[in-house]
Scaffold this motif. Structure first.
Motif, mmCIF file in Angstrom:
data_model
loop_
_atom_site.group_PDB
_atom_site.id
_atom_site.type_symbol
_atom_site.label_atom_id
_atom_site.label_comp_id
_atom_site.label_asym_id
_atom_site.label_seq_id
_atom_site.Cartn_x
_atom_site.Cartn_y
_atom_site.Cartn_z
ATOM 1 N N GLY A 181 17.461 42.182 66.765
ATOM 2 C CA GLY A 181 18.414 41.827 67.817
ATOM 3 C C GLY A 181 19.743 42.546 67.662
ATOM 4 N N GLU A 182 20.542 42.448 68.747
ATOM 5 C CA GLU A 182 21.846 43.134 68.796
ATOM 6 C C GLU A 182 22.959 42.119 68.592
ATOM 7 N N SER A 183 24.045 42.564 67.977
ATOM 8 C CA SER A 183 25.159 41.644 67.727
ATOM 9 C C SER A 183 26.439 42.440 67.529
ATOM 10 N N GLU A 184 27.558 41.701 67.498
ATOM 11 C CA GLU A 184 28.841 42.335 67.195
ATOM 12 C C GLU A 184 29.428 41.618 65.992
ATOM 13 N N GLN A 185 29.780 42.401 64.973
ATOM 14 C CA GLN A 185 30.348 41.791 63.766
ATOM 15 C C GLN A 185 31.875 41.799 63.860
ATOM 16 N N GLY A 186 32.488 40.618 63.826
ATOM 17 C CA GLY A 186 33.954 40.516 63.830
ATOM 18 C C GLY A 186 34.505 40.802 62.437
ATOM 19 N N PRO A 187 35.857 40.838 62.309
ATOM 20 C CA PRO A 187 36.483 41.221 61.035
ATOM 21 C C PRO A 187 36.326 40.170 59.950
ATOM 22 N N PHE A 188 36.227 40.628 58.701
ATOM 23 C CA PHE A 188 36.141 39.708 57.574
ATOM 24 C C PHE A 188 36.790 40.348 56.353
ATOM 25 N N MET A 189 37.011 39.548 55.330
ATOM 26 C CA MET A 189 37.692 39.988 54.103
ATOM 27 C C MET A 189 36.960 41.166 53.454
ATOM 28 N N PRO A 190 37.713 42.222 53.028
ATOM 29 C CA PRO A 190 37.042 43.351 52.374
ATOM 30 C C PRO A 190 36.254 42.880 51.153
ATOM 31 N N LEU A 191 35.236 43.553 50.816
ATOM 32 C CA LEU A 191 34.362 43.302 49.662
ATOM 33 C C LEU A 191 33.389 42.150 49.850
ATOM 34 N N LEU A 192 33.490 41.397 50.965
ATOM 35 C CA LEU A 192 32.500 40.329 51.149
ATOM 36 C C LEU A 192 31.114 40.933 51.320
ATOM 37 N N LEU A 193 31.074 42.089 51.984
ATOM 38 C CA LEU A 193 29.800 42.809 52.116
ATOM 39 C C LEU A 193 29.988 44.224 51.600
ATOM 40 N N LEU A 194 29.182 44.607 50.648
ATOM 41 C CA LEU A 194 29.251 45.975 50.143
ATOM 42 C C LEU A 194 28.542 46.893 51.142
ATOM 43 N N PRO A 195 28.857 48.205 51.143
ATOM 44 C CA PRO A 195 28.208 49.113 52.099
ATOM 45 C C PRO A 195 26.685 49.033 52.010
ATOM 46 N N THR A 196 26.151 48.846 50.777
ATOM 47 C CA THR A 196 24.693 48.769 50.640
ATOM 48 C C THR A 196 24.151 47.502 51.329
ATOM 49 N N GLU A 197 24.924 46.422 51.259
ATOM 50 C CA GLU A 197 24.475 45.175 51.911
ATOM 51 C C GLU A 197 24.506 45.333 53.436
ATOM 52 N N ARG A 198 25.549 45.993 53.930
ATOM 53 C CA ARG A 198 25.633 46.219 55.392
ATOM 54 C C ARG A 198 24.468 47.075 55.843
ATOM 55 N N ALA A 199 24.180 48.112 55.032
ATOM 56 C CA ALA A 199 23.078 49.020 55.396
ATOM 57 C C ALA A 199 21.757 48.246 55.407
ATOM 58 N N ALA A 200 21.659 47.206 54.579
ATOM 59 C CA ALA A 200 20.418 46.414 54.535
ATOM 60 C C ALA A 200 20.388 45.342 55.623
ATOM 61 N N GLY A 201 21.396 45.351 56.511
ATOM 62 C CA GLY A 201 21.382 44.427 57.646
ATOM 63 C C GLY A 201 22.103 43.118 57.385
ATOM 64 N N MET A 202 22.798 43.033 56.240
ATOM 65 C CA MET A 202 23.482 41.756 55.973
ATOM 66 C C MET A 202 24.711 41.609 56.857
ATOM 67 N N ALA A 203 25.071 40.369 57.141
ATOM 68 C CA ALA A 203 26.182 40.112 58.064
ATOM 69 C C ALA A 203 26.898 38.835 57.651
ATOM 70 N N ILE A 204 28.149 38.726 58.121
ATOM 71 C CA ILE A 204 28.932 37.502 57.902
ATOM 72 C C ILE A 204 28.764 36.670 59.175
ATOM 73 N N LEU A 205 27.981 35.612 59.049
ATOM 74 C CA LEU A 205 27.512 34.917 60.261
ATOM 75 C C LEU A 205 28.616 34.141 60.990
ATOM 76 N N CYS A 206 29.690 33.747 60.274
ATOM 77 C CA CYS A 206 30.754 33.018 60.986
ATOM 78 C C CYS A 206 31.600 33.976 61.820
ATOM 79 N N LYS A 207 31.328 35.285 61.698
ATOM 80 C CA LYS A 207 32.032 36.282 62.514
ATOM 81 C C LYS A 207 31.022 37.167 63.248
ATOM 82 N N LEU A 208 29.814 36.667 63.416
ATOM 83 C CA LEU A 208 28.780 37.471 64.086
ATOM 84 C C LEU A 208 28.495 36.886 65.471
#
Ligand SMILES: Cc1cc2nc3c(=O)[nH]c(=O)nc-3n(C[C@H](O)[C@H](O)[C@H](O)COP(=O)(O)OP(=O)(O)OC[C@H]3O[C@@H](n4cnc5c(N)ncnc54)[C@H](O)[C@@H]3O)c2cc1C
Ligand code: FES
Length: 327
Positions: A52-79
């Motif tokens: 599915g498609e989504s828009e990720q809003g802003p969140f604190m740096p380091l909560l998601l590492l680039p590798t986690e983002r690449a693996a599709g991880m997201a911060i759901l309270c800002k998704l």
């Protein structure tokens, strides 16, 4: 526009519109996705987008590492959904604990120590926090960190700062009494002492951010670890400090611990100690080889992360807990 959101592995589905983040939308359908601050500061609502498609809003740096983002991880309270979605997300247990207030004492003019005795064993790891329902507003929850490692007698200790207009903190300061009952959710959070190596520790705490940091230092002392620990403890004014004498006693008893208090109010003329938390940290050492523990408001945490990264500390060695307002 409304979309269908399905969670794995629970199989729960609910509707969400474009302006609702996933955590909030789930809540309106009585589905409790694990979360803490609900404002992009703590990382407890991490999940993975399966489709599915989504828009990720802003969140604190380091909560998601680039590798986690690449693996599709997201911060759901800002998704925010932009199509039907399938997500992997942790749905929290509906376990609750009733706990009796067994101690309420002032630590500073605006900080109370709250001691609770849960009706049944309350498992937690040092550094974690509990969510508490605001008495009289059972759909409003607030997060508070346990300020000690788990205790033999099972009591929970918290440091609670009074906030102007604070629903929970003002109830606690002006109405609560020993014997009153508070409802707790299960312990949450990943802020914890890292045992996997013996790097020296740099701890930076502002205000009641001291609570989990003090617990982590206490655990390290209890484990008889002797790696150097440098605690920088920031307050606005001298009257805002609490536990400073106790920490200074710890430092006398355990010579591997150094405590540096700092204040930020330039007008306090009778203070001979350090001023301004992060510039003091920057001026006091080379921190590349340290394990870093940060706790305080989100602004301080963001600035500290920037400072530490620019000083060559690797993101793997920066652990933090941001005391954001509870959304
Ligand atoms: C994981 C986690 C652990 C936490 N642990 C602790 C702890 O151990 N001790 C502690 O004192 N606090 C802690 N907090 C912060 C605390 O949960 C919030 O400040 C909470 O909103 C306070 O509830 P309240 O009902 O008193 O105020 P609210 O009714 O939530 O807020 C009242 C007003 O104050 C503002 N506000 C709320 N929190 C803050 C803040 N942190 N900074 C600036 N303005 C704010 C709100 O926007 C609102 O305008 C933690 C937060 C998180 C996310
Ligand atoms: S609950 Fe989403 S980042 Fe804290």
């Amino acid at each position: 526009m409304e979309y269908e959101i399905c969670l794995e592995p629970s199989g729960t589905c609910f509707k969400a519109n474009e302006s609702q983040n996933i955590v909030e939308a789930a809540k309106t359908h009585n589905v409790a996705i694990k979360h803490g601050c609900a404002s992009g500061s703590c990382g407890d609502c991490k999940g993975t987008i399966l489709s599915g498609e989504s828009e990720q809003g802003p969140f604190m740096p380091l909560l998601l590492l680039p590798t986690e983002r690449a693996a599709g991880m997201a911060i759901l309270c800002k998704l925010y959904p932009r199509s039907n979605m399938r997500l992997q997300a942790e749905v929290i247990s509906r376990n609750i604990w009733k706990a009796e207030i067994v101690g309420l004492s002032k630590l500073a003019w605006n900080v109370l120590e709250l001691r609770l005795r849960p009706e049944k064993s309350y498992p937690y790891r040092t550094g974690q926090y509990a969510r508490m329902a605001v008495p009289g507003y059972e759909d409003q929850w607030r997060s508070y960190s346990m300020a000690t490692p788990p205790q033999d007698q099972g009591e929970l200790v918290f440091h609670v700062r009074e906030l102007p207009g604070g629903l929970f903190s003002r109830w606690l300061f002006y109405q609560a009494q020993c014997g009153d009952s508070i409802t707790l959710g299960p312990a949450q959070g990943d802020f914890a002492l890292h045992h996997d190596h013996h790097r020296p520790m740099l701890c930076i705490a502002a205000g009641t951010g001291l609570a989990p940091v003090e617990a982590i230092i206490q655990e390290s002392i209890d484990l008889e670890q002797t790696r150097p620990i440098h605690l920088f403890y920031g307050a606005k004014k001298q009257r805002d400090f609490y536990h400073l004498e106790m920490l200074q006693q710890w430092a006398q008893q355990h010579t591997h611990l150094t405590v540096t208090p700092t204040i930020s109010d330039a007008e306090e003329a009778n203070w001979s100690g350090a001023r301004r938390l992060l510039p003091t940290v920057a001026a006091n050492g080379h921190w590349q080889d340290h394990e870093v523990y940060l706790c305080g408001g989100p602004g301080m945490i963001e600035a500290a992360i920037d400072l530490l990264l620019s000083h060559g500390v690797s993101h793997n060695h920066i652990h933090f807990d941001a005391f954001a307002p509870n959304g």
